[in-house]
Design a protein around this motif. Structure first.
Motif, mmCIF file in Angstrom:
data_model
loop_
_atom_site.group_PDB
_atom_site.id
_atom_site.type_symbol
_atom_site.label_atom_id
_atom_site.label_comp_id
_atom_site.label_asym_id
_atom_site.label_seq_id
_atom_site.Cartn_x
_atom_site.Cartn_y
_atom_site.Cartn_z
ATOM 1 N N LEU A 129 21.535 25.909 11.927
ATOM 2 C CA LEU A 129 20.295 26.128 11.314
ATOM 3 C C LEU A 129 19.942 27.645 11.299
ATOM 4 O O LEU A 129 19.561 27.989 10.282
ATOM 5 C CB LEU A 129 19.236 25.425 12.108
ATOM 6 C CG LEU A 129 19.101 23.886 12.310
ATOM 7 C CD1 LEU A 129 18.318 23.479 13.434
ATOM 8 C CD2 LEU A 129 18.919 23.360 11.087
ATOM 9 N N SER A 130 20.354 28.275 12.177
ATOM 10 C CA SER A 130 20.213 29.738 12.077
ATOM 11 C C SER A 130 20.945 30.349 10.951
ATOM 12 O O SER A 130 20.605 31.331 10.228
ATOM 13 C CB SER A 130 20.472 30.338 13.472
ATOM 14 O OG SER A 130 20.463 31.935 13.577
ATOM 15 N N GLU A 131 22.275 30.041 10.754
ATOM 16 C CA GLU A 131 23.071 30.595 9.739
ATOM 17 C C GLU A 131 22.730 30.278 8.503
ATOM 18 O O GLU A 131 22.675 30.971 7.243
ATOM 19 C CB GLU A 131 24.375 30.234 10.025
ATOM 20 C CG GLU A 131 25.482 30.893 9.079
ATOM 21 C CD GLU A 131 26.911 30.370 9.570
ATOM 22 O OE1 GLU A 131 27.824 30.507 8.511
ATOM 23 O OE2 GLU A 131 27.017 30.256 10.668
ATOM 24 N N ARG A 132 21.895 29.176 8.222
ATOM 25 C CA ARG A 132 21.185 28.714 7.009
ATOM 26 C C ARG A 132 20.044 29.135 6.948
ATOM 27 O O ARG A 132 19.254 29.012 5.802
ATOM 28 C CB ARG A 132 21.333 27.116 6.743
ATOM 29 C CG ARG A 132 22.947 26.832 6.813
ATOM 30 C CD ARG A 132 23.003 25.444 5.734
ATOM 31 N NE ARG A 132 22.591 25.424 4.709
ATOM 32 C CZ ARG A 132 21.202 24.457 4.212
ATOM 33 N NH1 ARG A 132 21.158 23.611 5.069
ATOM 34 N NH2 ARG A 132 20.734 24.714 3.189
ATOM 35 N N ALA A 143 14.163 26.735 9.505
ATOM 36 C CA ALA A 143 13.325 26.391 10.962
ATOM 37 C C ALA A 143 13.505 25.093 11.181
ATOM 38 O O ALA A 143 13.804 24.042 10.190
ATOM 39 C CB ALA A 143 12.102 26.682 10.418
ATOM 40 N N HIS A 144 12.918 24.656 12.405
ATOM 41 C CA HIS A 144 13.402 23.230 12.886
ATOM 42 C C HIS A 144 12.170 22.183 12.116
ATOM 43 O O HIS A 144 12.594 21.031 12.079
ATOM 44 C CB HIS A 144 13.078 23.091 14.284
ATOM 45 C CG HIS A 144 14.275 23.775 15.138
ATOM 46 N ND1 HIS A 144 15.290 23.372 15.157
ATOM 47 C CD2 HIS A 144 14.144 25.040 15.852
ATOM 48 C CE1 HIS A 144 16.102 24.024 16.186
ATOM 49 N NE2 HIS A 144 15.467 25.134 16.386
ATOM 50 N N HIS A 145 10.997 22.913 11.569
ATOM 51 C CA HIS A 145 10.271 22.074 10.841
ATOM 52 C C HIS A 145 10.425 21.920 9.337
ATOM 53 O O HIS A 145 9.627 20.977 8.774
ATOM 54 C CB HIS A 145 8.800 22.599 11.339
ATOM 55 C CG HIS A 145 8.455 23.859 10.568
ATOM 56 N ND1 HIS A 145 8.949 25.177 10.974
ATOM 57 C CD2 HIS A 145 8.269 24.285 9.266
ATOM 58 C CE1 HIS A 145 8.737 26.065 10.278
ATOM 59 N NE2 HIS A 145 8.190 25.335 9.063
ATOM 60 N N GLU A 146 11.374 22.589 8.856
ATOM 61 C CA GLU A 146 11.653 22.174 7.376
ATOM 62 C C GLU A 146 12.359 21.029 6.990
ATOM 63 O O GLU A 146 13.346 20.522 7.482
ATOM 64 C CB GLU A 146 12.299 23.435 6.790
ATOM 65 C CG GLU A 146 11.927 25.043 6.970
ATOM 66 C CD GLU A 146 12.476 26.072 6.277
ATOM 67 O OE1 GLU A 146 12.617 25.968 4.918
ATOM 68 O OE2 GLU A 146 13.239 26.653 7.095
ATOM 69 N N PRO A 147 11.747 20.388 5.758
ATOM 70 C CA PRO A 147 12.418 18.991 5.366
ATOM 71 C C PRO A 147 13.464 19.513 4.381
ATOM 72 O O PRO A 147 13.522 18.844 3.311
ATOM 73 C CB PRO A 147 11.204 18.653 4.839
ATOM 74 C CG PRO A 147 10.328 19.816 4.138
ATOM 75 C CD PRO A 147 10.480 20.652 5.147
ATOM 76 N N ARG A 148 14.519 20.287 4.961
ATOM 77 C CA ARG A 148 15.568 20.590 4.119
ATOM 78 C C ARG A 148 16.846 20.152 4.764
ATOM 79 O O ARG A 148 17.008 20.373 5.988
ATOM 80 C CB ARG A 148 15.491 22.124 3.846
ATOM 81 C CG ARG A 148 14.424 22.669 2.909
ATOM 82 C CD ARG A 148 14.408 24.118 2.685
ATOM 83 N NE ARG A 148 15.797 24.797 2.467
ATOM 84 C CZ ARG A 148 16.210 25.862 2.671
ATOM 85 N NH1 ARG A 148 15.221 26.784 3.279
ATOM 86 N NH2 ARG A 148 17.189 26.573 2.255
ATOM 87 N N PRO A 149 17.910 19.782 4.071
ATOM 88 C CA PRO A 149 19.089 19.244 4.578
ATOM 89 C C PRO A 149 19.930 20.244 5.513
ATOM 90 O O PRO A 149 19.927 21.249 4.934
ATOM 91 C CB PRO A 149 19.910 18.524 3.237
ATOM 92 C CG PRO A 149 19.173 19.312 2.156
ATOM 93 C CD PRO A 149 17.921 19.810 2.500
ATOM 94 N N ILE A 150 20.402 19.866 6.560
ATOM 95 C CA ILE A 150 21.250 20.755 7.385
ATOM 96 C C ILE A 150 22.764 20.689 6.784
ATOM 97 O O ILE A 150 23.426 21.906 6.767
ATOM 98 C CB ILE A 150 21.122 20.550 8.750
ATOM 99 C CG1 ILE A 150 21.513 19.316 9.300
ATOM 100 C CG2 ILE A 150 19.667 20.720 9.205
ATOM 101 C CD1 ILE A 150 21.819 19.008 10.910
ATOM 102 N N SER A 209 22.456 25.048 -2.692
ATOM 103 C CA SER A 209 21.520 26.159 -2.192
ATOM 104 C C SER A 209 20.264 25.407 -1.263
ATOM 105 O O SER A 209 19.270 25.955 -1.373
ATOM 106 C CB SER A 209 21.040 27.117 -3.063
ATOM 107 O OG SER A 209 20.149 26.497 -4.118
ATOM 108 N N ALA A 210 20.201 24.153 -1.344
ATOM 109 C CA ALA A 210 19.117 23.288 -0.697
ATOM 110 C C ALA A 210 18.657 23.961 0.654
ATOM 111 O O ALA A 210 19.607 24.376 1.183
ATOM 112 C CB ALA A 210 19.222 21.852 -0.722
#
Length: 107
Positions: A86-89, A92-99, A106-107
């Protein structure tokens, strides 16, 4: 039916090159699959906001077949790789973006 031994699973998890972002992502993905029992489709559908890593009992919300959701505990040896990813990308923990995304995504 053939199942992998614990040693075989650990060898697969250890295979990606940890010196590259892609290798770190791949290791985290393989570890996620092995430790949560998630299907590949469930794992690729996990967003940052599906993770609860800072709880006493870390967990993930998996979205399965037929709109069936389930909450799965995350073992401690998986928390750090996910937090690092998560940090590298820059997520934030609350984001609705794929890990877990491809190297050209680039999502």
């Amino acid at each position: 039916m053939h199942h992998l031994t614990n040693a075989e699973v650990e060898a697969i998890i250890a295979a990606p090159d940890q010196t590259t972002p892609r290798g770190r992502r791949d290791r985290a993905f393989l570890l996620f699959l092995a430790r949560t029992g998630a299907r590949v489709s469930e794992a690729t559908g996990v967003n940052a906001n599906d993770l609860q890593l800072e709880r006493g009992r870390p967990q993930v919300l998996l979205h399965g077949k037929g709109r069936q959701d389930r909450v799965v505990p995350i073992p401690q040896d998986l928390v750090r790789p996910l937090t690092d990813l998560l940090s590298e990308r820059g997520l934030a923990h609350h984001e609705p973006r794929p890990i877990f995304v491809g190297s050209t995504t680039s999502a």
